[in-house]
Structure formats: C-alpha cells, structure tokens
Design a protein around this motif. Structure first.
Motif, PDB file in Angstrom:
ATOM      1  N   LEU A   9      37.462  50.902  53.606  1.00 22.42           N
ATOM      2  CA  LEU A   9      37.282  49.975  52.499  1.00 22.42           C
ATOM      3  C   LEU A   9      38.617  49.297  52.167  1.00 22.42           C
ATOM      4  O   LEU A   9      39.671  49.700  52.668  1.00 22.42           O
ATOM      5  CB  LEU A   9      36.733  50.720  51.288  1.00 22.42           C
ATOM      6  N   PRO A  10      38.602  48.263  51.300  1.00 22.64           N
ATOM      7  CA  PRO A  10      39.844  47.510  51.037  1.00 22.64           C
ATOM      8  C   PRO A  10      41.028  48.372  50.625  1.00 22.64           C
ATOM      9  O   PRO A  10      42.159  48.133  51.064  1.00 22.64           O
ATOM     10  CB  PRO A  10      39.425  46.544  49.923  1.00 22.64           C
ATOM     11  N   ARG A  11      40.814  49.390  49.771  1.00 24.73           N
ATOM     12  CA  ARG A  11      41.953  50.204  49.359  1.00 24.73           C
ATOM     13  C   ARG A  11      42.540  51.007  50.518  1.00 24.73           C
ATOM     14  O   ARG A  11      43.750  51.218  50.590  1.00 24.73           O
ATOM     15  CB  ARG A  11      41.555  51.133  48.203  1.00 24.73           C
ATOM     16  N   GLN A  12      41.689  51.431  51.443  1.00 21.09           N
ATOM     17  CA  GLN A  12      42.192  52.132  52.625  1.00 21.09           C
ATOM     18  C   GLN A  12      42.965  51.188  53.538  1.00 21.09           C
ATOM     19  O   GLN A  12      43.996  51.556  54.102  1.00 21.09           O
ATOM     20  CB  GLN A  12      41.023  52.772  53.382  1.00 21.09           C
ATOM     21  N   VAL A  13      42.465  49.972  53.677  1.00 19.36           N
ATOM     22  CA  VAL A  13      43.180  48.966  54.472  1.00 19.36           C
ATOM     23  C   VAL A  13      44.533  48.677  53.840  1.00 19.36           C
ATOM     24  O   VAL A  13      45.561  48.579  54.533  1.00 19.36           O
ATOM     25  CB  VAL A  13      42.341  47.670  54.584  1.00 19.36           C
ATOM     26  N   ALA A  14      44.558  48.548  52.520  1.00 18.73           N
ATOM     27  CA  ALA A  14      45.809  48.253  51.820  1.00 18.73           C
ATOM     28  C   ALA A  14      46.814  49.374  51.992  1.00 18.73           C
ATOM     29  O   ALA A  14      48.012  49.134  52.218  1.00 18.73           O
ATOM     30  CB  ALA A  14      45.528  48.011  50.335  1.00 18.73           C
ATOM     31  N   ASP A  58      47.129  40.986  61.130  1.00 19.08           N
ATOM     32  CA  ASP A  58      46.228  42.058  61.545  1.00 19.08           C
ATOM     33  C   ASP A  58      45.547  42.689  60.333  1.00 19.08           C
ATOM     34  O   ASP A  58      44.345  42.996  60.367  1.00 19.08           O
ATOM     35  CB  ASP A  58      47.036  43.116  62.315  1.00 19.08           C
ATOM     36  N   THR A  59      46.297  42.853  59.252  1.00 20.50           N
ATOM     37  CA  THR A  59      45.726  43.450  58.044  1.00 20.50           C
ATOM     38  C   THR A  59      44.665  42.545  57.432  1.00 20.50           C
ATOM     39  O   THR A  59      43.623  43.028  56.956  1.00 20.50           O
ATOM     40  CB  THR A  59      46.841  43.741  57.021  1.00 20.50           C
ATOM     41  N   LEU A  60      44.878  41.247  57.437  1.00 17.98           N
ATOM     42  CA  LEU A  60      43.866  40.318  56.910  1.00 17.98           C
ATOM     43  C   LEU A  60      42.580  40.387  57.723  1.00 17.98           C
ATOM     44  O   LEU A  60      41.476  40.308  57.161  1.00 17.98           O
ATOM     45  CB  LEU A  60      44.418  38.892  56.895  1.00 17.98           C
ATOM     46  N   LEU A  83      43.871  41.178  45.612  1.00 17.07           N
ATOM     47  CA  LEU A  83      45.330  41.170  45.588  1.00 17.07           C
ATOM     48  C   LEU A  83      45.902  41.148  46.995  1.00 17.07           C
ATOM     49  O   LEU A  83      46.804  40.348  47.297  1.00 17.07           O
ATOM     50  CB  LEU A  83      45.845  42.405  44.846  1.00 17.07           C
ATOM     51  N   LEU A  84      45.403  42.005  47.877  1.00 15.47           N
ATOM     52  CA  LEU A  84      45.940  42.085  49.229  1.00 15.47           C
ATOM     53  C   LEU A  84      45.771  40.759  49.961  1.00 15.47           C
ATOM     54  O   LEU A  84      46.706  40.280  50.613  1.00 15.47           O
ATOM     55  CB  LEU A  84      45.232  43.209  49.990  1.00 15.47           C
ATOM     56  N   ARG A  85      44.612  40.143  49.838  1.00 18.04           N
ATOM     57  CA  ARG A  85      44.388  38.860  50.517  1.00 18.04           C
ATOM     58  C   ARG A  85      45.309  37.781  49.960  1.00 18.04           C
ATOM     59  O   ARG A  85      45.924  37.020  50.723  1.00 18.04           O
ATOM     60  CB  ARG A  85      42.926  38.440  50.373  1.00 18.04           C
ATOM     61  N   SER A 401      45.627  52.024  44.358  1.00 18.79           N
ATOM     62  CA  SER A 401      45.939  52.231  45.767  1.00 18.79           C
ATOM     63  C   SER A 401      47.449  52.272  45.835  1.00 18.79           C
ATOM     64  O   SER A 401      48.139  51.810  44.918  1.00 18.79           O
ATOM     65  CB  SER A 401      45.398  51.095  46.646  1.00 18.79           C
ATOM     66  N   ARG A 402      47.959  52.815  46.907  1.00 19.04           N
ATOM     67  CA  ARG A 402      49.407  52.851  47.044  1.00 19.04           C
ATOM     68  C   ARG A 402      49.971  51.434  47.082  1.00 19.04           C
ATOM     69  O   ARG A 402      51.055  51.160  46.553  1.00 19.04           O
ATOM     70  CB  ARG A 402      49.782  53.606  48.319  1.00 19.04           C
ATOM     71  N   TYR A 403      49.233  50.529  47.683  1.00 17.69           N
ATOM     72  CA  TYR A 403      49.673  49.137  47.765  1.00 17.69           C
ATOM     73  C   TYR A 403      49.812  48.534  46.381  1.00 17.69           C
ATOM     74  O   TYR A 403      50.831  47.927  46.046  1.00 17.69           O
ATOM     75  CB  TYR A 403      48.683  48.324  48.609  1.00 17.69           C
ATOM     76  N   GLN A 404      48.793  48.682  45.546  1.00 14.64           N
ATOM     77  CA  GLN A 404      48.844  48.105  44.202  1.00 14.64           C
ATOM     78  C   GLN A 404      49.960  48.727  43.362  1.00 14.64           C
ATOM     79  O   GLN A 404      50.576  48.047  42.549  1.00 14.64           O
ATOM     80  CB  GLN A 404      47.499  48.313  43.498  1.00 14.64           C
ATOM     81  N   ALA A 405      50.207  50.003  43.571  1.00 17.88           N
ATOM     82  CA  ALA A 405      51.191  50.701  42.755  1.00 17.88           C
ATOM     83  C   ALA A 405      52.616  50.481  43.233  1.00 17.88           C
ATOM     84  O   ALA A 405      53.557  50.934  42.574  1.00 17.88           O
ATOM     85  CB  ALA A 405      50.887  52.201  42.758  1.00 17.88           C
TER      86      ALA A 405
END
Length: 561
Positions: A9-14, A58-60, A83-85, A401-405
């Motif tokens: 899911l998106p949080r795992q990808v992030a 690749d992440t996108l 946010l990631l996109r 998610s770690r990315y958001q934090a």
C-alpha cells in the motif's frame, strides 16, 4: 529497492523509498539517527543526482500500482500517497531542469549540507568518533562530486547567481580558516586521544578538499558567471515555488497578498511603536530598543535564556492548548557554529529521540542580544513552532509512515505552522508588552516583505502605486535590499544575508506567510464546521499528527478536523 509483495500500500511504498533514499543520502540518514549513515556522505556528482531521480521515478511507478489497491482509500494511506506523489513529482521537475548543476547558495547547497551534518553526527563514544574519521575521509570525494556538477553547469551555461557565489566563497574562507585551524580541524579537536592521529589526518584531508573547492570557486567559477543575473525569471521561479510550497501558486495573487499584509502590519506596528517611544515610527522605536530595551548580555547567557523561554512555553501550553508526550517536551538551545547564514534555525530529533530537537542561534560575533528580537523567533523555531510539529511527527511515526515523519517535509507547511505558532502566542497573551509585541510584528513584517521582494525581484514585477517605496518602478535586487532594510529592525549584515538567501532559494521565503494563511484558513473552516463544540487543543493535536502536506492539500485536510 524491492517490494516484499505486489500488495504494498502507499505507506509501505513510501517507507521503502525512505530506506532506499538514505542509502543514497546518508546525510538524511544521520538526521534520522541511522547509525550506519554516520560513516558516509552522498555522491553530489551528476551521476549521484541521477540515481536519486531514478529512485523517484521507480517509486512513482510503484505508487501507481499501490493506489489501485482497495486499501489505498483509507485516509492514512490516501494522505501519504498524495504527499509522496506531490513531493517526488516536484523533486523530479527540479532535477530534470538541471537545477543541481547550478546549486550555489549561502544557505542551501551540498557544501552546506555536508558541513552541517557534522553538527548532528554522534560523538558520544570512541566508536562514534571512529565513524567520524570515515566521514571526514569521505569529504574530498563528496566535494569533488559537487564541483563536478557545477563544472557541468558551466559547460551547459547553467549558472548560479554571482551574489550567492561571492557570499559562498566568503563562507568557504571562514570554514577553511588559516589552513591549520578551520571548521573540520576544530570539530576533530574534540575527539578522543586514542584516535588523535586518525582524526587530525582526516580533518586535514577534509580541510584540504574544502580549500580546493574554494580556490576553484574563486578562480574558475566566479569569473565564468560574472555579469549573469541573480534572479531566475518566472518559469524557474514557478518550478521552485512548487517544490517549496507544494502547490502551483497564482504568483500575482500571492504578490498582492504580500502587499495587503504589509499595509495591515505597518498600521499595527505604528500603534505599538507609539507605546515604546511616543512620536517615533516603528523602526525608530526598534532602534531605541536596541540600545535601551531589555537585553541578554553574553553568549552562554543567551543560550540559557532561550532554553528557559522554551521550557516555560512547554509548561504553559502542555495540557491547555496541546497534549505533549514526555519525549516531545525535550528541546535544546544551541549556539550555531560560525560561518553560516545569519538566520536562526532548528534541527529535528532523531527517530528514537536519542538526539533531541535543537534550536540554533548564529551570534554573528555579537555578545549583546535584544529580547524583542528573540522571543517571537524562538516561539517560531522552538515551541510551539518547529519543534512541536517536527517532534510530534516523529512521535506518531508509527501511525503515519516513516516518510511522512521524516523526509517528506514541505517547507511551506512547516514554516507556515511556525509562523502560525508566533501568531498563536500573541493571541494567547504571551506578548504582554509593547516591546515584545513590536518585535513580533517586526518578524511578521519581515515575512510579508519576503513575499513582496522574493516574487517581485525574480519576476521583475512593478511596485504598486500605493507603495511608499519607489511606486511604479520594477523590482531589482538592489531595490529589494533597500526596501527590506527600510522595513526591518535587523542589522545590515542580516538583511544582506537574507537577500542572498532569497536570490539563491527562489520561492522558499514566500512559504512562511502563504503557509500561515493556509493554517489560519484551515482552523477557521474547522471552527465554523464545529461551532461552539470546536476544541482548539484537540484541533492542534490532530493537525500536528496528520503529517506534512503541500498547500494544495493542507487547507482541505485541516478543515475536516
């Protein structure tokens, strides 16, 4: 980077992106507290920049697949994916325009990142210092990669600004020192005797590489860009504005908003100035306070005073307007190492809070510090500003998610919150006298002027007819510096440093005021929706716990809380 399954899911990808990113950027890893990052530095060469871009692409693609899964509609997944996109798309736009090939600044460049990471690199044990030796030995390659990028920029006629270049060379002079004693030697001198030989040798290598970059910047780069413009024009400005603000702004509307705030604040400042010094204008009153107002004498004393100010704010706000975890309550006041820009700044805690959040005061050689210039700024940098937001993100990382934090920060969101925090403290009565309130308004005026001059000079806009300053003329950096100096209580070297910052970081400085506007609008929308049941403390904590968002999404999400 690899997925553990096709159902990520998106949080795992992030979060997989964060793992891969810090492999390429160990400076970010150090800020997160990743021990393995402490030995390495990034590859700042064109090849290194392209590897980061390939990771983003690749992440996108992985995010495209993740967002088609049923669970992606969950609010937490949706916010993280948005946010990631937005962030990766904005970063790729900057990369594909070859902006890394002209990255010269007095504040924000690979060389600045490299130097500053040493101030947060662990140095508690001999093992930590052994990692420092390796990191010092990595400095020459990192600086060589940065120089390679700038050299390719020269080849492609992609130039950094002459003003930022001259300032950067001056900073390199200070970092290098006299050749035997500079930033790296001073840093290594605090290490243990058991590693003295290795530390001294590695520090000398790092200092030598810094000196080589200085000579190349002075003898090759600066002459090559002489006469080039310092401003970037509308197309480059719009690209950077998206990067720093997370939205495609209507730049002309934002410019008009800056002027409306200028006129509002000027009227308030005149009222407070009359209380400070009857018959005086705002900046005459501030000059009076520089001499006769409350002040702190001594560098150690101001560091302790700022610590006390933040501790008092935490005690007063916790339980009344915020609910703070014990580890979020910890924040440290520090004095910034010499040779940087003039503005105070904040560094967030490590992910496990073993390194706390820290505020940093550049003294610029001063030993006397007027209080009016500190209080509102430390509400911004420390509590309830940057520290409460960034530390709260780290505290709730497991539900985000770690990315958001961590690395998913949007400048205008964070700076907008910090400016909102200044205003909140005024609303709550923490600026009880004219002296402190005039200092707060001066800081607010600085942010309004940033919107005006940053957009105005980069786009070459016309100064409005109702301006008291050069009406009808078009902005230039020279006019911008004069205007900024006329409307600031800060010293000339600060004003000059600020203008150089705006020229070399186009679109960043406008995010303070425009971000504050977004936070205020989101709060008012939520208040209107809840009516008498609106709970400001609950709203603050929900807002601070949802993670970063670009201004495109921030108002929408805040309004729903």
């Amino acid at each position: 980077m690899s997925d553990s399954s096709s159902s990520a899911l998106p949080r795992q990808v992030a979060d997989a992106y964060v793992d891969a990113f810090i492999e390429l950027d160990p400076i970010s890893g150090t800020y997160l507290g990743v021990a393995a990052s402490s030995r390495r530095l990034p590859d700042f060469s064109p090849a290194g920049q392209e590897r980061l871009a390939a990771l983003a692409r690749d992440t996108l693609a992985r995010l495209d697949r993740a967002e088609r899964l049923p669970g992606a509609a969950d609010d937490a997944e949706r916010r993280c994916g948005r946010l990631l996109r937005e962030r990766l798309t904005a970063e790729l736009a900057v990369h594909e325009a070859d902006e890394a090939l002209r990255a010269v600044s007095n504040l924000h460049s690979p060389a600045h990142s490299l130097r500053e990471v040493f101030t947060v690199t662990p140095t508690e044990t001999d093992e930590d210092w052994a990692a420092v030796v390796d990191r010092l030995r990595a400095v020459p390659a990192a600086l060589s990669g940065y120089q390679e990028s700038l050299a390719l920029g020269l080849e492609r006629k992609l130039y950094g600004g002459p003003r930022a270049t001259a300032t950067f060379i001056g900073q390199l002079d200070e970092w290098v020192g006299d050749g035997a004693k500079g930033f790296f030697q001073d840093f290594a001198a605090a290490g243990p005797d058991v590693l003295r030989t290795e530390l001294d040798e590695a520090a000398a290598q790092a200092a030598g590489a810094l000196d080589e970059l200085r000579q190349w910047m002075r003898d090759v780069y600066a002459p090559a860009i002489e006469g080039e413009p310092d401003t970037v024009g509308r197309e480059r400005y719009a690209r950077w504005s998206r990067y720093f603000n997370g939205t495609d702004l209507d730049l002309d509307e934002a410019y008009a908003y800056g002027w409306s705030e200028y006129h509002r604040l000027l009227a308030e400042m005149r009222t407070e100035a009359e209380k400070v010094l009857p018959g005086a204008g705002p900046w005459e009153a501030l000059a009076h306070l520089d001499v006769h107002g409350e002040h702190i004498e001594g560098v150690d004393e101001v560091q302790a005073w700022l610590q006390g100010l933040m501790d008092e704010a935490i005690d007063a706000l916790d339980g009344t307007h915020f609910e703070l975890a014990e580890r979020v309550r910890r924040v440290e006041s520090r004095i910034a190492p010499p040779g940087g820009a003039a503005a105070p700044y904040y560094t967030g805690p490590s992910e496990d809070f073993s390194r706390p959040g820290r505020t940093w005061l550049p003294t610029m050689g001063e030993t006397r510090f007027p209080v009016y210039d500190l209080v509102s700024t430390w509400y911004h940098e420390g509590v309830p500003g940057h520290h409460l937001q960034l530390a709260q993100w780290a505290h709730v990382a497991e539900s985000l998610s770690r990315y958001q934090a961590s690395i998913g920060i949007v400048s205008a969101n964070a700076e907008g919150w910090a400016l909102y925090a200044e205003r909140l403290m005024d609303e709550l009565g923490f600026l009880p006298d004219a002296e402190r309130r005039l200092g707060y308004l001066d800081a607010q005026m600085m942010r309004a002027c940033r919107v005006i001059v940053d957009i105005g000079m980069h786009l070459g806009l016309e100064i409005p007819a109702d301006s008291p300053f050069h009406p009808g003329e078009r902005w230039t950096p020279e006019l911008a510096q004069e205007f900024f100096g006329n409307h600031s209580g800060r010293p000339a070297d600060f004003v000059e440093s600020e203008l150089t910052r705006y020229l070399s970081m186009p679109g960043q400085a406008i995010g303070y005021k425009l971000g504050e506007r977004a936070w205020l609008l989101g709060r008012e929308n939520a208040r209107a929706a809840h009516g008498d049941a609106f709970d400001l403390k609950a709203w603050h904590m929900a807002a601070l716990s949802q993670g970063p968002l670009g201004l495109d999404d921030l108002v929408d999400e805040l309004s729903k809380l």
